[in-house]
Scaffold this motif. Structure first.
Motif, PDB file in Angstrom:
ATOM      1  N   UNK A  33       0.830  -1.215   0.000  1.00 25.77           N
ATOM      2  CA  UNK A  33       0.000   0.000   0.000  1.00 25.77           C
ATOM      3  C   UNK A  33       0.864   1.265   0.000  1.00 25.77           C
ATOM      4  N   UNK A  34       0.366   2.281  -0.689  1.00 22.97           N
ATOM      5  CA  UNK A  34       1.071   3.555  -0.766  1.00 22.97           C
ATOM      6  C   UNK A  34       0.051   4.674  -0.961  1.00 22.97           C
ATOM      7  N   UNK A  35       0.378   5.856  -0.461  1.00 25.44           N
ATOM      8  CA  UNK A  35      -0.519   6.998  -0.666  1.00 25.44           C
ATOM      9  C   UNK A  35       0.290   8.271  -0.841  1.00 25.44           C
ATOM     10  N   UNK A  36      -0.307   9.222  -1.579  1.00 23.01           N
ATOM     11  CA  UNK A  36       0.263  10.559  -1.750  1.00 23.01           C
ATOM     12  C   UNK A  36      -0.717  11.552  -1.156  1.00 23.01           C
ATOM     13  N   UNK A  37      -0.194  12.526  -0.407  1.00 22.75           N
ATOM     14  CA  UNK A  37      -1.051  13.510   0.271  1.00 22.75           C
ATOM     15  C   UNK A  37      -0.539  14.908  -0.041  1.00 22.75           C
ATOM     16  N   UNK A  38      -1.435  15.741  -0.532  1.00 22.96           N
ATOM     17  CA  UNK A  38      -1.106  17.139  -0.835  1.00 22.96           C
ATOM     18  C   UNK A  38      -1.780  18.056   0.171  1.00 22.96           C
ATOM     19  N   UNK A  39      -1.069  19.093   0.592  1.00 21.19           N
ATOM     20  CA  UNK A  39      -1.584  20.080   1.553  1.00 21.19           C
ATOM     21  C   UNK A  39      -2.188  19.398   2.776  1.00 21.19           C
ATOM     22  N   UNK A  87       0.588   0.994  -8.535  1.00 18.28           N
ATOM     23  CA  UNK A  87      -0.493   1.780  -9.153  1.00 18.28           C
ATOM     24  C   UNK A  87      -0.436   3.273  -8.854  1.00 18.28           C
ATOM     25  N   UNK A  88       0.246   3.662  -7.787  1.00 13.45           N
ATOM     26  CA  UNK A  88       0.209   5.066  -7.375  1.00 13.45           C
ATOM     27  C   UNK A  88       0.784   6.018  -8.426  1.00 13.45           C
ATOM     28  N   UNK A  89       1.878   5.686  -9.140  1.00 12.45           N
ATOM     29  CA  UNK A  89       2.364   6.623 -10.162  1.00 12.45           C
ATOM     30  C   UNK A  89       1.297   6.961 -11.200  1.00 12.45           C
ATOM     31  N   UNK A  90       0.557   5.955 -11.637  1.00 10.99           N
ATOM     32  CA  UNK A  90      -0.502   6.204 -12.624  1.00 10.99           C
ATOM     33  C   UNK A  90      -1.628   7.040 -12.034  1.00 10.99           C
ATOM     34  N   UNK A 128      -5.704  16.693  -0.050  1.00  9.79           N
ATOM     35  CA  UNK A 128      -6.055  15.716  -1.093  1.00  9.79           C
ATOM     36  C   UNK A 128      -5.217  14.465  -0.859  1.00  9.79           C
ATOM     37  N   UNK A 129      -5.864  13.332  -0.891  1.00 10.13           N
ATOM     38  CA  UNK A 129      -5.172  12.059  -0.619  1.00 10.13           C
ATOM     39  C   UNK A 129      -5.499  11.078  -1.742  1.00 10.13           C
ATOM     40  N   UNK A 130      -4.450  10.464  -2.291  1.00  6.49           N
ATOM     41  CA  UNK A 130      -4.614   9.415  -3.301  1.00  6.49           C
ATOM     42  C   UNK A 130      -4.004   8.139  -2.738  1.00  6.49           C
ATOM     43  N   UNK A 131      -4.785   7.072  -2.733  1.00  6.09           N
ATOM     44  CA  UNK A 131      -4.325   5.796  -2.166  1.00  6.09           C
ATOM     45  C   UNK A 131      -4.277   4.720  -3.234  1.00  6.09           C
ATOM     46  N   UNK A 132      -3.203   3.959  -3.210  1.00  3.34           N
ATOM     47  CA  UNK A 132      -3.056   2.844  -4.149  1.00  3.34           C
ATOM     48  C   UNK A 132      -1.997   1.889  -3.639  1.00  3.34           C
TER      49      UNK A 132
END
Length: 533
Positions: free
Chosen positions: A227-233, A248-251, A240-244
């Motif tokens: 599992x990995x996630x990117x979080x902005x602000x 898959x996270x780069x895409x 904003x949070x994107x989880x993958x």
């Protein structure tokens, strides 16, 4: 706990999206060459501003901001924290936005030396923590080498803010006991055979390089399904949070067009966010709400909305000031003992009445009148003076106030009504019809702030989606429509404090989406909350 109560006047929005203020209030000051003089009283504080939410600054950070004479701030430090510095403090914007460093690190160090040698108390306000990918070490070295006194004030680093505000604990007995922080700036110099095996991996400044990082992690044995996630602000209402997964996270980042600044977390603990994420479940999370109260009175409403997750944009539609001529109010106070009743229809009326009383030769001992207030906030303002309130209507509008006084047999009695220069005539007219002698005196006046029109046009023309506008008086509605026009406001939900304000909006071509009940700030917040469920 705060040494000086903050007055947040800006929404939490991407810093750097606005031009730096004029010189002396946040300009890019010319970088002068520093001389050999070492200050006897100047000092530099390297202060961690925290991850984004301005309430997360430390008590010590707040203390030094309160007495700063110069503040150097960059893109990652929440601009709202600048309100905590004295009005007279010089604010210097030093950029540090990815690919757009308006001032180099060497120039920043030069400014720190220059200002300290000029005997200033200098605060270098840095996003997160100064010593975690904040280049605070370089600045501290420059200060030490120059013999400038300095202090480092730690801050909540981005990783910890993300952990708390996404519900992803970086350590958890059932998942991980090791955490690594790594910079994503230069992927090739990192030994991924070691770093990549850390159970929880936090990657700062690695959004654009994460495709390369992901390949290195997988190539060095990390499962692509981790599992990995990117979080902005992080920690802000526009988080904003994107989880993958690592694979898959780069895409997903590319598809959703996430931009820096953002931080990435890799590890099994990311899965816990689905259950532990409290912040994004707040009832008003992600909603942008415009507060139009006067700047001096917006804080309470703004704070309540923010506590529910809203992104608040303060746009003062009125400003409150003294009367054009205080003669009538001063004369009434000089004969204060002659009145049987005094009616307060707003907190402002209480405030300016008291200020006039302080200027006079009399004091509260001359007040023999019974006191009537229109609502709970006004009642509290009177009671803070240790005065008893004799009457407050059950419904907080002028009509109800008149009905309540009708039971008090006011015929032949003298009534003082200190109020705004422009107000409805219903109360004095009805009381006069009952046989009372009413003195209506101007205690204060409301006007449109000079900055209202340009600020309103910037806000509503920025393209930023606005979900709600709050209006707490007829004046705020009129000035708002005057500034941008009713057509601009249509399609945005309108929250009104009460029926009189709603009626004014209707006359101007707007319809209130919700109306407070009771007609108070608490009622207004609850009306928005109920509609947003």
């Amino acid at each position: 706990m705060r040494a000086r109560a903050p007055s947040w006047r800006l929404c939490t929005e991407p810093q750097g999206s606005k031009k730096p203020p004029p010189h002396g209030r946040g300009s890019e000051t010319d970088i002068a060459k520093t001389g050999p003089h070492v200050s006897a009283s100047g000092k530099v504080f390297l202060v961690g501003a925290g991850p984004g939410d301005p309430d997360l600054i430390t008590v010590r950070g707040l203390e030094v901001l309160n007495r700063a004479t110069v503040v150097l701030y960059d893109n990652l430090a929440n601009a709202m924290l600048l309100d905590l510095a004295p009005e007279t403090a010089e604010r210097i914007y030093v950029g540090k936005k990815k690919a757009a460093h308006s001032v180099s690190q060497e120039e920043i160090c030069a400014v720190l030396l220059e200002k300290a040698r000029a005997d200033h108390i200098v605060v270098r306000l840095k996003g997160g923590d100064p010593f975690i990918f904040g280049r605070g070490g370089e600045e501290a070295e420059a200060l030490a080498e120059a013999g400038i006194p300095f202090e480092v004030v730690p801050g909540v680093t981005a990783a910890l803010g993300i952990a708390a505000y996404t519900g992803v604990p970086l350590t958890h007995r059932g998942h991980t006991s090791a955490v690594s922080f790594v910079s994503g700036h230069n992927v090739d110099i990192i030994d991924w055979t070691k770093v990549g095996q850390s159970e929880t991996l936090v990657i700062y400044m690695g959004l654009t390089s994460f495709p390369d990082i992901a390949r290195n992690l997988i190539a060095n044995g990390r499962s692509p399904d981790t599992p990995a996630m990117a979080v902005r602000w992080a920690t802000r209402p526009d988080q904003v949070r994107i989880t993958g997964t690592i694979a898959t996270l780069p895409r997903l980042i590319e598809e959703r067009r996430m931009k820096p600044p953002a931080t990435i977390v890799v590890g099994e603990v990311v899965q816990l966010g689905a259950r532990l994420n409290w912040f994004e479940r707040l009832p008003l999370f992600g909603q942008t709400i415009v507060v139009t109260r006067a700047a001096s009175q917006a804080g309470d409403l703004s704070a309540r909305l923010r506590s529910l997750g809203a992104c608040v944009r303060e746009l003062p539609a009125i400003q409150i000031g003294p009367p054009a001529d205080s003669g009538a109010l001063d004369a009434a106070i000089a004969h204060l003992s002659d009145y049987d009743w005094i009616l307060f229809t707003s907190v402002n009326g209480v405030r300016f009445f008291l200020e006039a009383l302080d200027r006079s030769h009399v004091d509260l001992r001359s007040l023999r009148a019974r006191i009537c207030t229109i609502g709970p906030a006004t009642r509290r303002a009177v009671e803070e003076l240790h005065l008893k309130v004799d009457l407050t209507p059950e419904v907080y509008v002028a009509e109800s106030l008149v009905a309540s006084l009708a039971t008090a047999d006011v015929a032949g009695q003298r009534i003082l009504l200190p109020r705004a220069a422009v107000a409805r005539d219903l109360v004095p007219a009805e009381l006069s019809r009952m046989g009372a002698h009413v003195d209506v005196v101007e205690a204060y006046r409301t006007t449109m702030p000079e900055s209202m029109v340009p600020r309103a046009r910037e806000l509503f023309g920025s393209g930023t989606p606005i979900d709600w506008i709050t209006v707490t008086s007829s004046s705020t509605v009129k000035n708002l429509v005057c500034a941008v026009g009713a057509e601009t406001l249509r399609g945005i939900k309108l929250a009104s404090i009460g029926p009189v304000t709603s009626a004014t909006a209707r006359e101007l071509g707007l319809e209130a989406t919700v109306e407070a009940n009771p007609y108070t700030i608490d009622g207004l917040v609850e009306a928005i909350r109920n509609r947003s469920r």
